[in-house]
Structures are given as structure tokens and as C-alpha cells.
Design a protein around this motif. Structure first.
Motif, PDB file in Angstrom:
ATOM      1  N   ASP A 164      17.881 -32.951 -45.765  1.00 50.32           N
ATOM      2  CA  ASP A 164      17.683 -34.075 -46.672  1.00 50.32           C
ATOM      3  C   ASP A 164      18.804 -34.081 -47.697  1.00 50.32           C
ATOM      4  O   ASP A 164      18.716 -33.473 -48.750  1.00 50.32           O
ATOM      5  N   CYS A 165      19.887 -34.780 -47.370  1.00 51.23           N
ATOM      6  CA  CYS A 165      21.042 -34.826 -48.257  1.00 51.23           C
ATOM      7  C   CYS A 165      20.777 -35.678 -49.493  1.00 51.23           C
ATOM      8  O   CYS A 165      21.461 -35.542 -50.503  1.00 51.23           O
ATOM      9  N   ALA A 166      19.796 -36.575 -49.405  1.00 53.33           N
ATOM     10  CA  ALA A 166      19.532 -37.473 -50.518  1.00 53.33           C
ATOM     11  C   ALA A 166      18.816 -36.759 -51.663  1.00 53.33           C
ATOM     12  O   ALA A 166      18.865 -37.199 -52.798  1.00 53.33           O
ATOM     13  N   ASN A 167      18.133 -35.654 -51.364  1.00 57.14           N
ATOM     14  CA  ASN A 167      17.390 -34.920 -52.386  1.00 57.14           C
ATOM     15  C   ASN A 167      17.770 -33.440 -52.332  1.00 57.14           C
ATOM     16  O   ASN A 167      17.047 -32.630 -51.760  1.00 57.14           O
ATOM     17  N   PRO A 168      18.899 -33.101 -52.889  1.00 59.49           N
ATOM     18  CA  PRO A 168      19.335 -31.701 -52.819  1.00 59.49           C
ATOM     19  C   PRO A 168      18.401 -30.779 -53.588  1.00 59.49           C
ATOM     20  O   PRO A 168      18.018 -31.069 -54.724  1.00 59.49           O
ATOM     21  N   ASN A 169      18.009 -29.715 -52.960  1.00 59.75           N
ATOM     22  CA  ASN A 169      17.136 -28.721 -53.585  1.00 59.75           C
ATOM     23  C   ASN A 169      17.976 -27.493 -53.899  1.00 59.75           C
ATOM     24  O   ASN A 169      18.266 -26.689 -53.028  1.00 59.75           O
ATOM     25  N   PHE A 170      18.390 -27.366 -55.148  1.00 56.64           N
ATOM     26  CA  PHE A 170      19.289 -26.294 -55.529  1.00 56.64           C
ATOM     27  C   PHE A 170      18.529 -24.998 -55.747  1.00 56.64           C
ATOM     28  O   PHE A 170      17.490 -24.974 -56.412  1.00 56.64           O
ATOM     29  N   LYS A 171      19.063 -23.918 -55.171  1.00 61.08           N
ATOM     30  CA  LYS A 171      18.489 -22.586 -55.314  1.00 61.08           C
ATOM     31  C   LYS A 171      19.623 -21.597 -55.541  1.00 61.08           C
ATOM     32  O   LYS A 171      20.783 -21.890 -55.278  1.00 61.08           O
ATOM     33  N   TYR A 172      19.261 -20.424 -56.018  1.00 53.27           N
ATOM     34  CA  TYR A 172      20.238 -19.358 -56.160  1.00 53.27           C
ATOM     35  C   TYR A 172      20.399 -18.622 -54.832  1.00 53.27           C
ATOM     36  O   TYR A 172      19.420 -18.226 -54.209  1.00 53.27           O
ATOM     37  N   TYR A 173      21.631 -18.466 -54.397  1.00 52.38           N
ATOM     38  CA  TYR A 173      21.958 -17.724 -53.183  1.00 52.38           C
ATOM     39  C   TYR A 173      22.904 -16.584 -53.540  1.00 52.38           C
ATOM     40  O   TYR A 173      23.683 -16.688 -54.482  1.00 52.38           O
ATOM     41  N   THR A 174      22.860 -15.529 -52.749  1.00 47.79           N
ATOM     42  CA  THR A 174      23.885 -14.501 -52.869  1.00 47.79           C
ATOM     43  C   THR A 174      25.087 -14.923 -52.029  1.00 47.79           C
ATOM     44  O   THR A 174      24.978 -15.785 -51.149  1.00 47.79           O
ATOM     45  N   LYS A 175      26.221 -14.296 -52.262  1.00 44.74           N
ATOM     46  CA  LYS A 175      27.414 -14.619 -51.491  1.00 44.74           C
ATOM     47  C   LYS A 175      27.200 -14.330 -50.008  1.00 44.74           C
ATOM     48  O   LYS A 175      27.549 -15.146 -49.151  1.00 44.74           O
ATOM     49  N   ASP A 176      26.611 -13.170 -49.693  1.00 47.53           N
ATOM     50  CA  ASP A 176      26.367 -12.820 -48.297  1.00 47.53           C
ATOM     51  C   ASP A 176      25.415 -13.807 -47.633  1.00 47.53           C
ATOM     52  O   ASP A 176      25.559 -14.141 -46.456  1.00 47.53           O
ATOM     53  N   GLU A 177      24.434 -14.282 -48.398  1.00 47.68           N
ATOM     54  CA  GLU A 177      23.479 -15.244 -47.861  1.00 47.68           C
ATOM     55  C   GLU A 177      24.189 -16.554 -47.505  1.00 47.68           C
ATOM     56  O   GLU A 177      23.949 -17.142 -46.452  1.00 47.68           O
ATOM     57  N   ILE A 178      25.085 -17.013 -48.374  1.00 49.71           N
ATOM     58  CA  ILE A 178      25.806 -18.255 -48.118  1.00 49.71           C
ATOM     59  C   ILE A 178      26.715 -18.111 -46.900  1.00 49.71           C
ATOM     60  O   ILE A 178      26.786 -19.008 -46.053  1.00 49.71           O
ATOM     61  N   ILE A 179      27.409 -16.983 -46.805  1.00 55.89           N
ATOM     62  CA  ILE A 179      28.292 -16.767 -45.662  1.00 55.89           C
ATOM     63  C   ILE A 179      27.494 -16.778 -44.361  1.00 55.89           C
ATOM     64  O   ILE A 179      27.910 -17.359 -43.355  1.00 55.89           O
ATOM     65  N   SER A 180      26.316 -16.154 -44.369  1.00 58.99           N
ATOM     66  CA  SER A 180      25.482 -16.101 -43.170  1.00 58.99           C
ATOM     67  C   SER A 180      24.946 -17.476 -42.800  1.00 58.99           C
ATOM     68  O   SER A 180      25.030 -17.903 -41.645  1.00 58.99           O
ATOM     69  N   LEU A 181      24.419 -18.193 -43.804  1.00 55.80           N
ATOM     70  CA  LEU A 181      23.809 -19.495 -43.524  1.00 55.80           C
ATOM     71  C   LEU A 181      24.843 -20.588 -43.265  1.00 55.80           C
ATOM     72  O   LEU A 181      24.539 -21.591 -42.621  1.00 55.80           O
ATOM     73  N   SER A 182      26.070 -20.405 -43.772  1.00 54.92           N
ATOM     74  CA  SER A 182      27.090 -21.448 -43.625  1.00 54.92           C
ATOM     75  C   SER A 182      27.492 -21.657 -42.170  1.00 54.92           C
ATOM     76  O   SER A 182      28.130 -22.663 -41.847  1.00 54.92           O
ATOM     77  N   LYS A 183      27.136 -20.729 -41.295  1.00 55.01           N
ATOM     78  CA  LYS A 183      27.458 -20.889 -39.879  1.00 55.01           C
ATOM     79  C   LYS A 183      26.688 -22.050 -39.266  1.00 55.01           C
ATOM     80  O   LYS A 183      27.104 -22.604 -38.243  1.00 55.01           O
ATOM     81  N   LYS A 184      25.568 -22.436 -39.874  1.00 57.44           N
ATOM     82  CA  LYS A 184      24.773 -23.540 -39.326  1.00 57.44           C
ATOM     83  C   LYS A 184      24.352 -24.552 -40.396  1.00 57.44           C
ATOM     84  O   LYS A 184      23.622 -25.491 -40.089  1.00 57.44           O
ATOM     85  N   ARG A 185      24.812 -24.349 -41.643  1.00 51.96           N
ATOM     86  CA  ARG A 185      24.417 -25.277 -42.703  1.00 51.96           C
ATOM     87  C   ARG A 185      25.618 -25.691 -43.545  1.00 51.96           C
ATOM     88  O   ARG A 185      26.617 -24.980 -43.625  1.00 51.96           O
ATOM     89  N   HIS A 186      25.469 -26.854 -44.166  1.00 49.36           N
ATOM     90  CA  HIS A 186      26.464 -27.363 -45.107  1.00 49.36           C
ATOM     91  C   HIS A 186      25.955 -27.093 -46.509  1.00 49.36           C
ATOM     92  O   HIS A 186      24.786 -27.329 -46.812  1.00 49.36           O
ATOM     93  N   PHE A 187      26.825 -26.593 -47.389  1.00 48.53           N
ATOM     94  CA  PHE A 187      26.422 -26.248 -48.742  1.00 48.53           C
ATOM     95  C   PHE A 187      27.010 -27.227 -49.744  1.00 48.53           C
ATOM     96  O   PHE A 187      28.175 -27.608 -49.652  1.00 48.53           O
ATOM     97  N   LEU A 188      26.179 -27.636 -50.683  1.00 44.69           N
ATOM     98  CA  LEU A 188      26.622 -28.428 -51.817  1.00 44.69           C
ATOM     99  C   LEU A 188      26.470 -27.536 -53.048  1.00 44.69           C
ATOM    100  O   LEU A 188      25.361 -27.151 -53.405  1.00 44.69           O
ATOM    101  N   PHE A 189      27.565 -27.192 -53.676  1.00 43.70           N
ATOM    102  CA  PHE A 189      27.533 -26.301 -54.822  1.00 43.70           C
ATOM    103  C   PHE A 189      27.340 -27.117 -56.093  1.00 43.70           C
ATOM    104  O   PHE A 189      28.081 -28.060 -56.359  1.00 43.70           O
ATOM    105  N   LYS A 190      26.335 -26.741 -56.863  1.00 43.74           N
ATOM    106  CA  LYS A 190      26.105 -27.462 -58.111  1.00 43.74           C
ATOM    107  C   LYS A 190      27.230 -27.169 -59.100  1.00 43.74           C
ATOM    108  O   LYS A 190      27.669 -28.040 -59.847  1.00 43.74           O
ATOM    109  N   PHE A 191      27.707 -25.928 -59.107  1.00 40.57           N
ATOM    110  CA  PHE A 191      28.830 -25.549 -59.950  1.00 40.57           C
ATOM    111  C   PHE A 191      29.910 -24.952 -59.061  1.00 40.57           C
ATOM    112  O   PHE A 191      29.890 -23.744 -58.768  1.00 40.57           O
ATOM    113  N   PRO A 192      30.844 -25.767 -58.587  1.00 44.53           N
ATOM    114  CA  PRO A 192      31.876 -25.264 -57.676  1.00 44.53           C
ATOM    115  C   PRO A 192      32.694 -24.110 -58.244  1.00 44.53           C
ATOM    116  O   PRO A 192      33.304 -23.359 -57.488  1.00 44.53           O
TER     117      PRO A 192
END
Length: 305
Positions: A164-192
Motif C-alpha cells: 500500500d504505497c498510498a498509506n506508508p506505515n513507517f517503522k524503525y528497522y535495523t540496517k541488517d533488517e533493511i538489507i535483508s528485506l530490500s531483496k523483495k521490498r521497496h523502502f521509502l525512508f522518512k529521513f533519507p
């Protein structure tokens, strides 16, 4: 037939629960289950003391034709004795720990043995990718130490079960978590800036990267506050919105109508020539230090020539 931990985790992440929300609700049924929560704690909690055992797999007898629940022992019955394999338990040496651990693996159902090895190496997410730190933090926030802006990255993940790109649900992720999930997900960073500081620039969308001409942002996440007068009182309403295809003129128009805009990335504002719009860029007046003058009998001192 007793409960098998592998079967439980397989059920939680199976097709019966097709969304992240339904997986959360299913896992929440085990909020009082000491074994499930304990294994998740061992795998995901960075403060867990860890196993005093070599990493990786071991050579042990495997009966992969054994049905669920028919092992000689089960993790549910052996969980309370796992402490003998932890770092800090010194009543038996490491060699004896390894021998007993292999005996335990051979007594467990082979699927539960896989889980125990994965938990030992903190790699449970390799067996069950949907069981990750974000899910654990959502369902069992008491297991893990809280993430903050110092050790977490605030982002929204798209492309998973809840797309659901229209309603981004922002959560805290660790760096390792983002690297792992980025293989199948697109990330929108609230604070780039957080992504850049963590070395995750390659996951930032193109509009964050400097360009010669910036006319439109395909996606621009804004936070802005509008003061409304209701029944004679001024109330501040904070809006959080992901705006697509907005341009400089529209942003200026919003500001003229009272919107106090905060860009999530100051580079975006600068590249658009709108740095002056960001409320964080207001010039703070610096008061000059008061000059001290000598006083005598209540009269200002005269300057000596």
C-alpha cells in the motif's frame, strides 16, 4: 502427539495468513507461550548471551521421514534445559556441550533440530523470512530493546504482503533488517539522512540524488502544520502525506496558505530551490551580548577620553 515448534511457525507464515496483519494476529496467540517467545528472544535479542557452541551445522543422524510430533524429545520439553549450552554456563566444558547438543538434535524431530540450529546462529529468518525483527517488535515489543533514532532507521517497506504505497506505515528497522528485506521490498525512508549515514544510499529513490534540474518529485513525503481558528481558538493540525508529482509552485502555494512545511530531506528542498520553505531553516536571531558598564552612585560611567 505433542506440539512441534516448526509446525507452529510454518502455520503462522503459511498461505492461511496472507497478510502481515493476519500473521501478527496469529503470532499474538502465543503471547503467553514461554517456548515460542523464548526461542524468538534467543534469535533476535542482541543482548542474549548466545550459545557456547561452534557456528554452522553439525554432523548428526537425521530421519527426514519422521512425521511431526514423533521425535524422542520435543523442544517444548527440552526448552528449560537449553541453558546448559549458553555462554557463561561453566559446569561443563565446551566439548561436552557439543556432545550433548548433538544428542539433543538427534532426539528432536528433524525439523525442530533445524530450528534449534538456526536459533543458535540467529538465522531463524532464513528458515522463515516472514518472521523477522519488524514482526517481533510489532507483536512482542517486550522481547527486544526499543529502537530509537540512534540505532534504528525510520522507513516504510512496500512490495510485501501489504502493498500500500498510498498509506506508508513507517517503522524503525535495523540496517541488517533493511538489507535483508530490500531483496523483495521497496523502502521509502522518512529521513533519507539516516539511510545515507548507514551506507544505504543505493536504496534511495532517484529524486533524492542531486540533479541539475528539479521540476517535479515523483514522490515527496512532507510533514506540515496548518493553524486553524476554531471557535475563536487557534489549533494546530499536523498532516503527514506522501505527495506524488508536486512541483515548486504548489509547495509555495501551500506555504502562502499557512502550511509550515518540513522536508524529510533537506537536500530535496535545496535541489528544488525551496530551502527557505523548510521550517528548520529559519534564521534564529542571535542577541548581541549586553555591554557591561560601570556604575557609580546609580549613574552610568563616563567614557574616558
Amino acid at each position: 502427539m505433542s506440539r512441534n515448534v516448526y509446525e507452529i511457525l510454518e502455520t503462522i507464515t503459511g498461505p492461511k495468513y496472507p497478510t502481515d496483519v493476519s500473521m501478527e494476529n496469529c503470532l499474538r496467540q502465543y503471547k503467553d507461550d514461554i517456548v515460542i517467545k523464548g526461542l524468538l528472544n534467543m534469535n533476535f535479542n542482541p543482548k542474549f548471551m548466545g550459545f557456547d557452541l561452534p557456528s554452522g551445522n553439525f554432523a548428526y543422524k537425521i530421519d527426514n521421514k519422521q512425521p511431526y510430533g514423533y521425535g524422542q524429545v520435543q523442544l517444548y520439553s527440552e526448552f528449560k534445559r537449553l541453558y546448559i549450552f549458553f555462554n557463561g554456563f561453566e559446569l561443563i566444558n565446551r566439548e561436552k556441550k557439543l556432545i550433548r547438543f548433538i544428542q539433543l538434535l538427534e532426539g528432536l524431530h528433524w525439523k525442530e533440530a533445524e530450528i534449534l540450529i538456526a536459533v543458535k546462529d540467529r538465522k531463524l529468518s532464513e528458515l522463515f523470512p516472514d518472521i523477522n525483527e519488524v514482526l517481533i517488535r510489532t507483536v512482542f515489543p517486550d522481547i527486544l530493546p526499543p529502537l530509537t533514532d540512534e540505532n534504528g532507521i525510520l522507513a516504510a517497506a512496500f512490495g510485501g504482503r501489504n502493498h500500500d504505497c498510498a498509506n506508508p506505515n513507517f517503522k524503525y528497522y535495523t540496517k541488517d533488517e533493511i538489507i535483508s528485506l530490500s531483496k523483495k521490498r521497496h523502502f521509502l525512508f522518512k529521513f533519507p539522512e539516516q539511510a545515507k549515514a548507514a551506507g544505504l544510499d543505493y536504496l534511495l529513490p532517484d529524486y533524492v540524488k542531486p540533479k541539475e534540474h528539479f521540476e517535479l518529485y515523483p514522490e515527496l513525503y512532507l510533514e506540515f502544520t496548518v493553524d486553524n481558528t476554531v471557535f475563536g481558538k487557534v489549533t494546530s493540525v499536523i498532516y503527514h502525506k506522501l505527495i506524488e508529482g508536486i512541483n515548486k509552485e504548489e509547495i509555495e502555494e501551500m506555504r502562502r496558505h499557512g502550511a509550515k512545511i518540513t522536508f524529510t530531506d533537506l537536500d530535496q528542498a535545496a535541489n528544488l530551490g525551496l530551502a527557505h520553505v523548510d521550517v528548520r531553516n529559519k534564521v534564529v536571531p542571535v542577541k548581541k551580548p549586553a555591554t557591561t558598564t560601570a556604575k557609580k552612585r546609580g549613574r552610568p560611567a563616563k567614557n574616558k577620553v
